[in-house]
Motif scaffolding. Structure first.
Motif, mmCIF file in Angstrom:
data_model
loop_
_atom_site.group_PDB
_atom_site.id
_atom_site.type_symbol
_atom_site.label_atom_id
_atom_site.label_comp_id
_atom_site.label_asym_id
_atom_site.label_seq_id
_atom_site.Cartn_x
_atom_site.Cartn_y
_atom_site.Cartn_z
ATOM 1 N N ASN A 647 -5.817 4.623 -1.305
ATOM 2 C CA ASN A 647 -5.435 3.619 -2.292
ATOM 3 C C ASN A 647 -4.228 4.160 -3.045
ATOM 4 N N PHE A 648 -3.075 3.541 -2.810
ATOM 5 C CA PHE A 648 -1.816 4.083 -3.303
ATOM 6 C C PHE A 648 -1.482 3.627 -4.719
ATOM 7 N N GLY A 649 -1.580 2.334 -4.997
ATOM 8 C CA GLY A 649 -1.167 1.810 -6.297
ATOM 9 C C GLY A 649 -0.968 0.317 -6.209
ATOM 10 N N LYS A 650 0.130 -0.174 -6.745
ATOM 11 C CA LYS A 650 0.380 -1.610 -6.743
ATOM 12 C C LYS A 650 1.687 -1.923 -6.032
ATOM 13 N N ALA A 651 1.843 -3.194 -5.661
ATOM 14 C CA ALA A 651 3.053 -3.645 -4.979
ATOM 15 C C ALA A 651 3.365 -5.064 -5.406
ATOM 16 N N ASP A 652 4.653 -5.365 -5.536
ATOM 17 C CA ASP A 652 5.130 -6.707 -5.849
ATOM 18 C C ASP A 652 6.153 -7.109 -4.795
ATOM 19 N N ASP A 653 5.855 -8.223 -4.099
ATOM 20 C CA ASP A 653 6.735 -8.715 -3.040
ATOM 21 C C ASP A 653 7.344 -10.051 -3.453
ATOM 22 N N PHE A 654 8.669 -10.160 -3.308
ATOM 23 C CA PHE A 654 9.381 -11.409 -3.530
ATOM 24 C C PHE A 654 10.081 -11.762 -2.225
#
Length: 823
Positions: A647-654
């Motif tokens: 479990n690495f962290g968070k991601a935001d994709d646009f």
């Protein structure tokens, strides 16, 4: 938030009250046989200007129903191969329901005499909420398997090992006929490679599913619909194929419809060889002095892999029409797969600090068998009121995988040496068994004029047992390697309830819903675990809500908009949590991680679709926010590189996505898609914070030419751009496929020649780094291949129905009653 949700639900209901509409219904029959006609198209146009206002198709019992306002209309009833019928209806508002009665369609003898005409559906059927890919129309898939079919789907990508991702996210849920199935197997990649493309009717891609579907799958859902027909009488197909690298196979399918019975069966066999391999370069270093890196080991590694895969698929079933509105279906599926691989890994090591070198060769003979059987029972009930339905399903399947390998490793002083310094012998064993039980129910209730309420539930119980072992021969005695021997049990239960409310008002329509899922995962590990403990036992129960909302606006029948939101989950899979270790390359070992937690994804989309007479265009912009993202992490310990999910962290994709198709001329059809997005990721690995972003581009283009009346030619180009990862990067790649097809036997047969990876350019690879090492790798799963396929159709006629931008029947093409519902 709750008040806002209640307000939206109330608005959807109350707004509809202001629109008075009249229900127009009837029933369509085949005049020659007296049987009701399913999939007949009914269009309503105003008089006298004949402006199209509404349309629908008939259900299995021939019934149709539509909502119209007061006025004078002409109903147009049509079906391929029959003479179109017209009926005038006057709606003065004195009746809320108008029954136009029985409508008979007569066969068109002129069309029936044209035996050379073989009509087909469009390759793509696009709607705002999903894309439908009709496999039979794409000549490049005639001899391929399910993995190769998915490679040609917009927004879908498949890596060298068969891992499927959607818009760059590998958290995709793959369904068979709208349900989790044993055909997707414990190892989805291996199972899909045994499922032949000619057994698939179509593939549906849903990136923002409603609450009707399982919340599983952070990227969305890919639903593979298998072939089954419901037309009267007997129809079937025969497929024969061969190719190079050596492959051969055959499949048979048949369907017989008589009165209240619909019987269907199919069998497929395939034997296929692959030749692949790769190159890996590793640099290990101890320190940096005066700007110079002190390398302790340089390794050039090459892998050659020969693989043979054989599989049988059997599917039989029946539909029984208790009444015209009550259908009971049962089906049985059996799959038997056999896999043999022969990888040879060569290591060339140089030790600069000691001015020495060595050459190591590791060869493996691996064999695996994996039988599977599945039983399903369905009940479908429709009511007199259009849209009201009840569906129930029970499904049970079991998979077994038994695998083992013999490994020989020899060390030489250099690559030219004939005499080994020493030789080591090892063997591995892996026995697995999975059992899966599912039960679901779904009820849809229309109310007011165009409102609809839906409620349903589902229960899933999945249990997997795995026994793994590695043995080494020491002084003539086989001894277990304790670090690689264990028993692992994985048990998962998911109970779900959902409800949704939808409505239409004028040009607007919308749906909101909420799904609740209770998950209980129990793991039990006996033996060595990679974290150093002797056993890991424990449960991971959690409860979640998953809302969804979809709002559509139709400017007219040619221009539509949709905005949608869904929340989804990606539960760690068995292979990600199991301590399973790949052992053919004992310097690069894959681990599982029993400590993984679920990934959660919030997905927002704004889509636009436009239809022309011979073309369509779909543009979507999207944003995804993910937490507890799962990423692969590689570390080095005593010369061995271990790769495991964390479990690495968070991601935001646009991102933006465009899909287009068009009939450019009578002889040229062009379609394609492109997906471009930016991913911002932030996470921690070994107390180090990684905050970076990457751009990613991938797409494909298909150009199909009709060369006179002789044959069809199709070229398919794929491209995938490079992108960064938290501790590495992936290189880009491209490839081109070629297909040529020719109709024979008066349109009843087709011969197709395929070349996959025409320029032998397809490969996967990249770089990774960490404390004390750097790695570069590139690999190919299969080199350029050639195949020849023959298809013969018996009493089959694909029915063409025109609409702006494509064919109708995206939810019912091919006569399959299951259109992707999952609970």
């Amino acid at each position: 938030m709750k008040k806002n949700l209640l307000f939206i639900l109330a608005l959807l209901c109350l707004t509809q009250i202001s629109f008075a509409a009249i229900t127009v219904k009837g029933r369509v029959f085949d005049k020659a046989t007296g049987h009701p006609m399913e999939y007949a198209t009914v269009r309503a146009c105003t008089l006298p200007d004949k402006t199209f206002v509404s349309g629908c198709i008939t259900d299995p019992s021939g019934h149709f129903s539509m909502e119209l306002e007061k006025g004078r209309y002409e109903l147009e009833i049509q079906f391929m191969g029959f003479i179109t019928s017209y009926k005038t209806v006057n709606l003065d508002g004195t009746k809320g329901v108008v029954d136009v009665g029985k409508i008979n369609l007569s066969p068109d003898s002129r069309l029936l005499e044209e035996v050379n005409v073989v009509a087909e559906k469009s390759t793509y059927e696009m709607t705002l909420d999903k894309h439908v890919f009709n496999v039979g129309k794409d000549v490049g898939n005639t001899a391929g398997n399910a993995i190769e079919v998915l490679e040609n789907i917009p927004a879908v990508s498949v890596d060298v090992e068969g891992n499927v991702s959607l818009r760059g996210d590998d958290g995709v849920r793959i369904l068979i006929d709208g349900k989790e199935s044993g055909l997707s197997g414990m190892s989805t990649q291996d199972a899909l490679r045994t499922l032949q493309g000619d057994m698939i009717e179509r593939v549906e891609v849903i990136t923002n599913p409603s609450v009707r579907y399982d919340a599983e799958g952070s990227a969305g859902i890919i639903n593979i619909i298998l072939k089954k027909d419901k037309r009267q009488g007997f129809n079937g197909a025969v497929n024969l194929r061969t190719g190079y690298p050596w492959m051969y196979g055959a499949s048979l399918s048949g369907n017989y419809r008589l009165k209240r019975w619909n019987l269907f069966a199919s069998y497929g066999f395939n034997n296929r060889s692959n030749i692949g391999g790769g190159v890996n370069r590793t640099k290990r270093y101890s320190d940096v002095v005066d700007g110079d890196t002190l390398f302790t080991q340089l390794t050039d590694q090459t892998t050659e892999r020969r693989m043979n895969r054989m599989g049988h698929n059997v599917r039989v079933g029946a539909d029984y029409y208790i009444t015209d509105r009550d259908i009971v279906s049962a089906a049985f599926v059996y799959r038997y797969g056999k896999l043999a691989t022969h990888p040879v890994v060569r290591y060339s090591d140089v030790y600069p600090m000691w001015d020495s070198a060595s050459y190591d060769v590791r060869a493996e003979d691996y064999a695996e068998v994996d039988p599977m059987y599945e039983v399903t029972l369905d009940y479908d009930k429709t009511f007199e009121r259009k849209g009201r339905s009840l569906k129930a399903n029970v499904r049970f399947f079991t998979n077994t995988e038994n695998a083992g390998s013999d490994i020989t490793e020899s060390l030489y002083p250099n690559a030219d040496a004939q005499q080994a310094l020493w030789t080591m012998y090892q063997k591995t064993g892996n026995d697995q068994r999975m059992r899966n039980l599912q039960a679901s129910i779904d009820y849809v209730h229309p109310f007011l004029t165009k409102a609809q309420w839906e409620i349903g539930g589902k229960y899933t119980n999945r249990n997997i047992l795995s026994n793994d072992s590695v043995w080494q021969k020491n002084d003539g005695i086989w001894e277990p390697l304790d670090n690689y021997c264990y028993d692992y049990e994985y048990s998962e239960q998911v109970a779900a309830l959902y409800t949704s409310l939808g409505n239409e008002w004028g040009r607007w329509s919308g749906q909101v819903g909420l799904r609740a899922e209770m998950t209980d995962i129990l793991t039990n590990l006996k033996g060595y675990a990679h974290d150093g403990t002797d056993s890991i036992n424990g449960g991971k129960p959690y409860f979640d809500f998953f809302p969804s909302a979809h709002i559509n606006y139709s400017v007219n029948e040619f221009n539509q908009f949709q905005v949608s939101y869904t929340r989804r989950i990606r539960r760690p899979g068995f292979w990600q949590m199991s301590p399973f270790r790949s052992f053919n390359d004992n310097r690069n070992i894959r681990l599982g991680n029993p400590s993984l937690t679920p990934t959660y994804m919030d997905s927002y989309e704004l889509g636009y679709i436009h239809f022309w007479d011979n073309a369509s265009f779909n543009f979507t912009t999207y944003y995804r926010h993910g937490t507890n993202m799962i990423r692969n992490y590689t570390y080095e310990d005593d010369g061995v590189f271990y790769s495991m999910p964390i479990n690495f962290g968070k991601a935001d994709d646009f991102g933006v996505e465009a899909v287009a198709q068009g009939q450019m001329t009578k002889w040229w059809n062009l379609n394609g898609n492109v997906n471009f997005f930016r991913s911002q990721f932030n996470g921690t690995i070994n107390d180090k914070v990684y905050n970076d972003a990457t751009w990613m581009l991938f797409g494909r283009a298909v150009s199909k030419f009709k060369i006179s009346n002789w044959f069809d030619l199709q070229l398919t180009a794929h491209i995938m751009g490079p992108h960064k990862e938290p501790l590495g990067m992936r290189k880009g790649n491209w490839w081109v496929d070629l297909a040529v097809s020719k109709e024979i036997f008066h349109g009843n047969g087709t011969i197709t020649f395929n070349v996959r990876d025409l320029f032998n350019s397809r490969s996967w690879g990249g770089e990774s780094w960490g404390d004390g090492f750097w790695q570069y790798n590139t690999s190919t799963w299969n080199r350029r291949s050639f195949s020849l396929n023959f298809n013969y159709r018996i009493n089959q006629q694909n029915m063409k129905r025109n609409r702006p931008g494509g064919d109708e029947g995206g939810d019912d093409g091919g006569g399959e009653e299951q259109t992707g519902e999952d609970y």
